[in-house]
Design a protein around this motif. Structure first.
Motif, PDB file in Angstrom:
ATOM      1  N   PHE A  33      20.768   5.806  -9.275  1.00 44.47           N
ATOM      2  CA  PHE A  33      19.311   5.758  -9.338  1.00 44.47           C
ATOM      3  C   PHE A  33      18.758   5.670  -7.921  1.00 44.47           C
ATOM      4  CE2 PHE A  33      20.473   4.686 -13.600  1.00 44.47           C
ATOM      5  CZ  PHE A  33      19.471   5.225 -14.375  1.00 44.47           C
ATOM      6  N   VAL A  34      19.358   4.805  -7.128  1.00 47.66           N
ATOM      7  CA  VAL A  34      19.032   4.669  -5.701  1.00 47.66           C
ATOM      8  C   VAL A  34      20.347   4.395  -4.979  1.00 47.66           C
ATOM      9  CG1 VAL A  34      16.654   3.827  -6.014  1.00 47.66           C
ATOM     10  CG2 VAL A  34      18.545   2.194  -5.922  1.00 47.66           C
ATOM     11  N   GLY A  35      20.348   4.438  -3.662  1.00 47.62           N
ATOM     12  CA  GLY A  35      21.575   4.205  -2.905  1.00 47.62           C
ATOM     13  C   GLY A  35      21.853   2.741  -2.639  1.00 47.62           C
ATOM     14  N   PHE A  36      21.105   1.852  -3.262  1.00 46.00           N
ATOM     15  CA  PHE A  36      21.253   0.417  -3.069  1.00 46.00           C
ATOM     16  C   PHE A  36      20.866  -0.250  -4.372  1.00 46.00           C
ATOM     17  CE2 PHE A  36      17.068   1.811  -1.921  1.00 46.00           C
ATOM     18  CZ  PHE A  36      16.243   0.935  -2.588  1.00 46.00           C
ATOM     19  N   GLY A  37      20.932  -1.536  -4.426  1.00 41.45           N
ATOM     20  CA  GLY A  37      20.563  -2.254  -5.639  1.00 41.45           C
ATOM     21  C   GLY A  37      21.794  -2.844  -6.302  1.00 41.45           C
ATOM     22  N   ALA A  38      21.592  -3.882  -7.090  1.00 42.16           N
ATOM     23  CA  ALA A  38      22.704  -4.610  -7.694  1.00 42.16           C
ATOM     24  C   ALA A  38      23.608  -3.711  -8.542  1.00 42.16           C
ATOM     25  CB  ALA A  38      22.173  -5.770  -8.533  1.00 42.16           C
ATOM     26  N   SER A  39      23.009  -2.896  -9.414  1.00 45.40           N
ATOM     27  CA  SER A  39      23.847  -2.077 -10.292  1.00 45.40           C
ATOM     28  C   SER A  39      24.610  -1.014  -9.505  1.00 45.40           C
ATOM     29  CB  SER A  39      23.019  -1.444 -11.409  1.00 45.40           C
ATOM     30  OG  SER A  39      22.029  -0.593 -10.880  1.00 45.40           O
ATOM     31  N   GLU A  40      23.991  -0.454  -8.465  1.00 41.66           N
ATOM     32  CA  GLU A  40      24.669   0.563  -7.653  1.00 41.66           C
ATOM     33  C   GLU A  40      25.803  -0.052  -6.834  1.00 41.66           C
ATOM     34  OE1 GLU A  40      21.390   0.425  -8.085  1.00 41.66           O
ATOM     35  OE2 GLU A  40      20.945   2.384  -8.928  1.00 41.66           O
ATOM     36  N   ILE A  41      25.567  -1.224  -6.233  1.00 44.27           N
ATOM     37  CA  ILE A  41      26.599  -1.896  -5.458  1.00 44.27           C
ATOM     38  C   ILE A  41      27.765  -2.285  -6.364  1.00 44.27           C
ATOM     39  CG2 ILE A  41      27.139  -3.993  -4.131  1.00 44.27           C
ATOM     40  CD1 ILE A  41      24.221  -3.790  -3.045  1.00 44.27           C
ATOM     41  N   LEU A  42      27.461  -2.847  -7.518  1.00 45.99           N
ATOM     42  CA  LEU A  42      28.505  -3.227  -8.467  1.00 45.99           C
ATOM     43  C   LEU A  42      29.278  -1.999  -8.932  1.00 45.99           C
ATOM     44  CD1 LEU A  42      29.961  -5.302 -10.161  1.00 45.99           C
ATOM     45  CD2 LEU A  42      28.083  -5.220 -11.793  1.00 45.99           C
ATOM     46  N   ALA A  67       0.795  -1.231   0.000  1.00 45.50           N
ATOM     47  CA  ALA A  67       0.000   0.000   0.000  1.00 45.50           C
ATOM     48  C   ALA A  67       0.826   1.280   0.000  1.00 45.50           C
ATOM     49  CB  ALA A  67      -0.937   0.012   1.199  1.00 45.50           C
ATOM     50  N   SER A  68       2.095   1.224   0.418  1.00 47.47           N
ATOM     51  CA  SER A  68       2.899   2.438   0.502  1.00 47.47           C
ATOM     52  C   SER A  68       4.368   2.096   0.303  1.00 47.47           C
ATOM     53  CB  SER A  68       2.708   3.096   1.872  1.00 47.47           C
ATOM     54  OG  SER A  68       3.478   4.266   1.961  1.00 47.47           O
ATOM     55  N   CYS A  69       5.111   3.013  -0.325  1.00 46.74           N
ATOM     56  CA  CYS A  69       6.536   2.815  -0.559  1.00 46.74           C
ATOM     57  C   CYS A  69       7.238   4.159  -0.417  1.00 46.74           C
ATOM     58  CB  CYS A  69       6.777   2.242  -1.945  1.00 46.74           C
ATOM     59  SG  CYS A  69       8.534   2.073  -2.340  1.00 46.74           S
ATOM     60  N   PRO A  70       8.029   4.342   0.643  1.00 44.32           N
ATOM     61  CA  PRO A  70       8.724   5.620   0.845  1.00 44.32           C
ATOM     62  C   PRO A  70       9.653   5.984  -0.318  1.00 44.32           C
ATOM     63  CG  PRO A  70       8.850   4.273   2.829  1.00 44.32           C
ATOM     64  CD  PRO A  70       8.253   3.417   1.752  1.00 44.32           C
ATOM     65  N   LEU A  71      10.311   4.995  -0.919  1.00 44.88           N
ATOM     66  CA  LEU A  71      11.203   5.261  -2.049  1.00 44.88           C
ATOM     67  C   LEU A  71      10.419   5.806  -3.242  1.00 44.88           C
ATOM     68  CD1 LEU A  71      13.989   5.129  -3.384  1.00 44.88           C
ATOM     69  CD2 LEU A  71      13.473   2.753  -3.988  1.00 44.88           C
ATOM     70  N   ALA A  72       9.251   5.243  -3.514  1.00 45.83           N
ATOM     71  CA  ALA A  72       8.451   5.672  -4.656  1.00 45.83           C
ATOM     72  C   ALA A  72       8.014   7.127  -4.538  1.00 45.83           C
ATOM     73  CB  ALA A  72       7.228   4.774  -4.808  1.00 45.83           C
ATOM     74  N   LYS A  73       7.892   7.614  -3.324  1.00 50.78           N
ATOM     75  CA  LYS A  73       7.486   9.006  -3.108  1.00 50.78           C
ATOM     76  C   LYS A  73       8.595   9.985  -3.462  1.00 50.78           C
ATOM     77  CE  LYS A  73       4.242   7.708   0.485  1.00 50.78           C
ATOM     78  NZ  LYS A  73       3.851   7.805   1.885  1.00 50.78           N
ATOM     79  N   LYS A  74       9.832   9.486  -3.609  1.00 53.45           N
ATOM     80  CA  LYS A  74      10.976  10.359  -3.883  1.00 53.45           C
ATOM     81  C   LYS A  74      11.515  10.213  -5.303  1.00 53.45           C
ATOM     82  CE  LYS A  74      12.196  10.189   0.919  1.00 53.45           C
ATOM     83  NZ  LYS A  74      13.077  10.866   1.796  1.00 53.45           N
ATOM     84  N   MET A  75      10.860   9.433  -6.132  1.00 52.42           N
ATOM     85  CA  MET A  75      11.320   9.221  -7.501  1.00 52.42           C
ATOM     86  C   MET A  75      11.101  10.467  -8.352  1.00 52.42           C
ATOM     87  SD  MET A  75       9.991   5.421  -8.296  1.00 52.42           S
ATOM     88  CE  MET A  75      10.762   4.005  -7.572  1.00 52.42           C
ATOM     89  N   ALA A  76      11.737  10.467  -9.522  1.00 51.15           N
ATOM     90  CA  ALA A  76      11.578  11.585 -10.454  1.00 51.15           C
ATOM     91  C   ALA A  76      10.112  11.765 -10.848  1.00 51.15           C
ATOM     92  CB  ALA A  76      12.437  11.358 -11.691  1.00 51.15           C
ATOM     93  N   CYS A  77       9.396  10.667 -10.934  1.00 50.84           N
ATOM     94  CA  CYS A  77       7.954  10.688 -11.188  1.00 50.84           C
ATOM     95  C   CYS A  77       7.324  10.041  -9.956  1.00 50.84           C
ATOM     96  CB  CYS A  77       7.633   9.905 -12.466  1.00 50.84           C
ATOM     97  SG  CYS A  77       5.890   9.875 -12.893  1.00 50.84           S
ATOM     98  N   PRO A  78       7.084  10.832  -8.897  1.00 55.94           N
ATOM     99  CA  PRO A  78       6.668  10.275  -7.600  1.00 55.94           C
ATOM    100  C   PRO A  78       5.334   9.531  -7.637  1.00 55.94           C
ATOM    101  CG  PRO A  78       7.185  12.613  -7.413  1.00 55.94           C
ATOM    102  CD  PRO A  78       7.166  12.283  -8.869  1.00 55.94           C
ATOM    103  N   VAL A  79       5.263   8.506  -6.800  1.00 56.16           N
ATOM    104  CA  VAL A  79       4.032   7.759  -6.601  1.00 56.16           C
ATOM    105  C   VAL A  79       3.726   7.815  -5.112  1.00 56.16           C
ATOM    106  CG1 VAL A  79       2.923   5.495  -6.733  1.00 56.16           C
ATOM    107  CG2 VAL A  79       4.460   6.237  -8.568  1.00 56.16           C
TER     108      VAL A  79
END
Length: 157
Positions: free
Chosen positions: A80-89, A34-46
């Protein structure tokens, strides 16, 4: 022989199942979360995940940097985010830890990115990509930038 469909299936904001065919969002499932704090901060917020807002967010990703299309940007230095496979790599490669990290794949079975911007550009923004489809133009650009596509998919070299 029939051409493979250009279809990408992912889980997006709210754990909605999203299907993209030929660069067009054709299906968005109901959200499970029902809610996602990350989605609220995206370039196209949800603010609250629903089919319409998730579709608008995914369409923005397609428009902005060509996600799931031949226009996909394959190099990018922005996180894109401070975590995630591509960011860690990307972080590990920037820090000089290439040997163990070069074995990570940001899209299952597809890519060994040797440079930080290729890791971030090719994998960033694609959360929970359940079924990627190979796109010859994107594969060619990844290889031109020094990436290795280890399993391009049916009908591709």
């Amino acid at each position: 022989m029939a051409e493979e469909p250009d279809e990408h299936i992912m889980e997006a904001i709210g754990r909605c199942r999203v299907v993209i065919r030929n660069g067009i969002v054709v299906e968005v499932g109901d959200p499970i979360i029902a809610s996602c704090p990350l989605a609220k901060k995206m370039a196209c917020p949800v603010q609250t995940p629903d089919r319409e807002s998730v579709k608008a967010n995914i369409e923005n990703r397609i428009r902005t940097w060509g996600m799931c299309t031949p226009r996909r940007e394959v190099t990018d230095a922005r996180p894109f985010v401070g975590f995630g496979a591509s960011e860690i790599l990307s972080f590990g490669l920037s820090a000089g830890c290439s040997t163990p990290l070069s074995l990570l794949l940001t899209v299952p079975g597809r890519l060994l990115p040797p440079i930080p911007s290729l890791s971030r550009g090719s994998g960033g923004g694609c959360r929970a990509l359940l079924k990627p489809s190979p796109i010859p133009e994107v594969i060619r650009r990844i290889e031109e930038h020094g990436g290795t596509v280890i399993r391009p998919g049916p009908g591709l070299p």
